[in-house]
Design a protein around this motif. Structure first.
Motif, PDB file in Angstrom:
ATOM      1  N   LYS A  12       0.969  -1.185   0.029  1.00  0.00           N
ATOM      2  CA  LYS A  12      -0.023  -0.077   0.072  1.00  0.00           C
ATOM      3  C   LYS A  12       0.895   1.306   0.061  1.00  0.00           C
ATOM      4  O   LYS A  12       1.267   1.497   0.948  1.00  0.00           O
ATOM      5  CB  LYS A  12      -0.923  -0.001   1.387  1.00  0.00           C
ATOM      6  CG  LYS A  12      -1.738  -1.222   1.312  1.00  0.00           C
ATOM      7  CD  LYS A  12      -2.624  -1.090   2.608  1.00  0.00           C
ATOM      8  CE  LYS A  12      -3.466  -2.524   2.857  1.00  0.00           C
ATOM      9  NZ  LYS A  12      -4.067  -2.488   4.040  1.00  0.00           N
ATOM     10  N   LEU A  13       1.192   1.835  -1.181  1.00  0.00           N
ATOM     11  CA  LEU A  13       2.053   2.966  -1.294  1.00  0.00           C
ATOM     12  C   LEU A  13       1.382   4.152  -0.852  1.00  0.00           C
ATOM     13  O   LEU A  13       2.071   5.208  -0.769  1.00  0.00           O
ATOM     14  CB  LEU A  13       2.707   3.069  -2.645  1.00  0.00           C
ATOM     15  CG  LEU A  13       3.336   1.805  -3.131  1.00  0.00           C
ATOM     16  CD1 LEU A  13       3.728   2.023  -4.663  1.00  0.00           C
ATOM     17  CD2 LEU A  13       4.519   1.462  -2.205  1.00  0.00           C
ATOM     18  N   GLY A  14       0.122   4.495  -0.842  1.00  0.00           N
ATOM     19  CA  GLY A  14      -0.630   5.733  -0.397  1.00  0.00           C
ATOM     20  C   GLY A  14      -1.091   6.508  -1.588  1.00  0.00           C
ATOM     21  O   GLY A  14      -1.027   6.264  -2.731  1.00  0.00           O
ATOM     22  N   CYS A  15      -1.097   7.807  -1.401  1.00  0.00           N
ATOM     23  CA  CYS A  15      -1.435   8.892  -2.280  1.00  0.00           C
ATOM     24  C   CYS A  15      -0.496   9.070  -3.288  1.00  0.00           C
ATOM     25  O   CYS A  15       0.687   8.876  -2.945  1.00  0.00           O
ATOM     26  CB  CYS A  15      -1.676  10.128  -1.699  1.00  0.00           C
ATOM     27  SG  CYS A  15      -1.858  11.547  -2.659  1.00  0.00           S
ATOM     28  N   PHE A  16      -0.794   9.011  -4.588  1.00  0.00           N
ATOM     29  CA  PHE A  16       0.019   9.167  -5.736  1.00  0.00           C
ATOM     30  C   PHE A  16      -0.043  10.518  -6.373  1.00  0.00           C
ATOM     31  O   PHE A  16      -1.241  10.824  -6.655  1.00  0.00           O
ATOM     32  CB  PHE A  16      -0.264   8.273  -6.944  1.00  0.00           C
ATOM     33  CG  PHE A  16       0.651   8.391  -8.066  1.00  0.00           C
ATOM     34  CD1 PHE A  16       1.967   7.905  -8.067  1.00  0.00           C
ATOM     35  CD2 PHE A  16       0.124   8.909  -9.181  1.00  0.00           C
ATOM     36  CE1 PHE A  16       2.712   8.272  -9.238  1.00  0.00           C
ATOM     37  CE2 PHE A  16       0.733   9.381 -10.145  1.00  0.00           C
ATOM     38  CZ  PHE A  16       2.308   8.847 -10.348  1.00  0.00           C
ATOM     39  N   SER A  17       1.305  11.207  -6.684  1.00  0.00           N
ATOM     40  CA  SER A  17       1.045  12.337  -7.306  1.00  0.00           C
ATOM     41  C   SER A  17       2.370  12.311  -8.086  1.00  0.00           C
ATOM     42  O   SER A  17       3.580  11.553  -7.942  1.00  0.00           O
ATOM     43  CB  SER A  17       0.952  13.538  -6.465  1.00  0.00           C
ATOM     44  OG  SER A  17       2.088  13.652  -5.627  1.00  0.00           O
ATOM     45  N   ILE A  18       2.460  13.201  -9.371  1.00  0.00           N
ATOM     46  CA  ILE A  18       3.664  13.600  -9.766  1.00  0.00           C
ATOM     47  C   ILE A  18       3.914  14.951  -9.291  1.00  0.00           C
ATOM     48  O   ILE A  18       3.309  15.720  -9.351  1.00  0.00           O
ATOM     49  CB  ILE A  18       3.729  13.379 -11.467  1.00  0.00           C
ATOM     50  CG1 ILE A  18       4.853  13.660 -11.969  1.00  0.00           C
ATOM     51  CG2 ILE A  18       2.636  14.566 -11.792  1.00  0.00           C
ATOM     52  CD1 ILE A  18       5.163  12.714 -13.202  1.00  0.00           C
ATOM     53  N   SER A  19       5.342  15.148  -8.951  1.00  0.00           N
ATOM     54  CA  SER A  19       6.197  16.371  -8.517  1.00  0.00           C
ATOM     55  C   SER A  19       6.972  16.968  -9.638  1.00  0.00           C
ATOM     56  O   SER A  19       7.788  16.316 -10.031  1.00  0.00           O
ATOM     57  CB  SER A  19       6.754  16.304  -7.268  1.00  0.00           C
ATOM     58  OG  SER A  19       6.067  15.677  -6.210  1.00  0.00           O
TER      59      SER A  19
END
Length: 133
Positions: A12-19
């Motif tokens: 479970k890696l959690g919230c994903f976003s690209i920075s």
């Protein structure tokens, strides 16, 4: 539907976003607003904004790093709300190491709470595992 044939526990890696490393925060903000994103968090005076469109999160960072970064936040959902159950960054670090994944930067401190580490994929893309809870 995704099938995990090897019966291994899915991390479970959690919230994903690209920075995104942006050159001009104001111009980038205006561009992403034109395609439907809204400011969700951050502070322009500190050189960063988190933009949101539905469940899609994009971080805009001016002058903080050189490359774009894939970011996962264990303990958060896509709205940066704390999850009741999640894989702690320390667990993830050990799992990555056990799979032979080289750790580029390890800032994991203490036995619980906020910490982070990063890895680099085979194409040189940085991936940050950044726990805030």
């Amino acid at each position: 539907m995704f099938k995990n044939d090897n019966k291994e526990k899915i991390m479970k890696l959690g919230c994903f976003s690209i920075s995104l490393a942006v050159k001009d925060l104001e111009k980038s903000k205006a561009f992403y607003e034109k395609i439907g994103f809204e400011v969700f968090a951050g502070e322009e005076s500190h050189g960063f904004l988190i933009m949101k469109h539905g469940d899609t999160n994009i971080g805009l960072f001016q002058g903080m790093f050189e490359k774009n970064i894939l970011t996962f936040n264990p303990g958060w959902n896509q709205n940066a709300e704390n999850l009741e159950s999640f894989d702690d960054v320390r667990q993830l670090l050990e799992q990555f190491k056990s799979k032979g994944i080289q750790i580029a930067e390890d800032s994991v401190a203490a036995e619980q709470g906020p910490s982070s580490f990063s890895i680099i994929d085979p194409d040189g893309n940085p991936i940050l595992i950044d726990q805030h809870v």
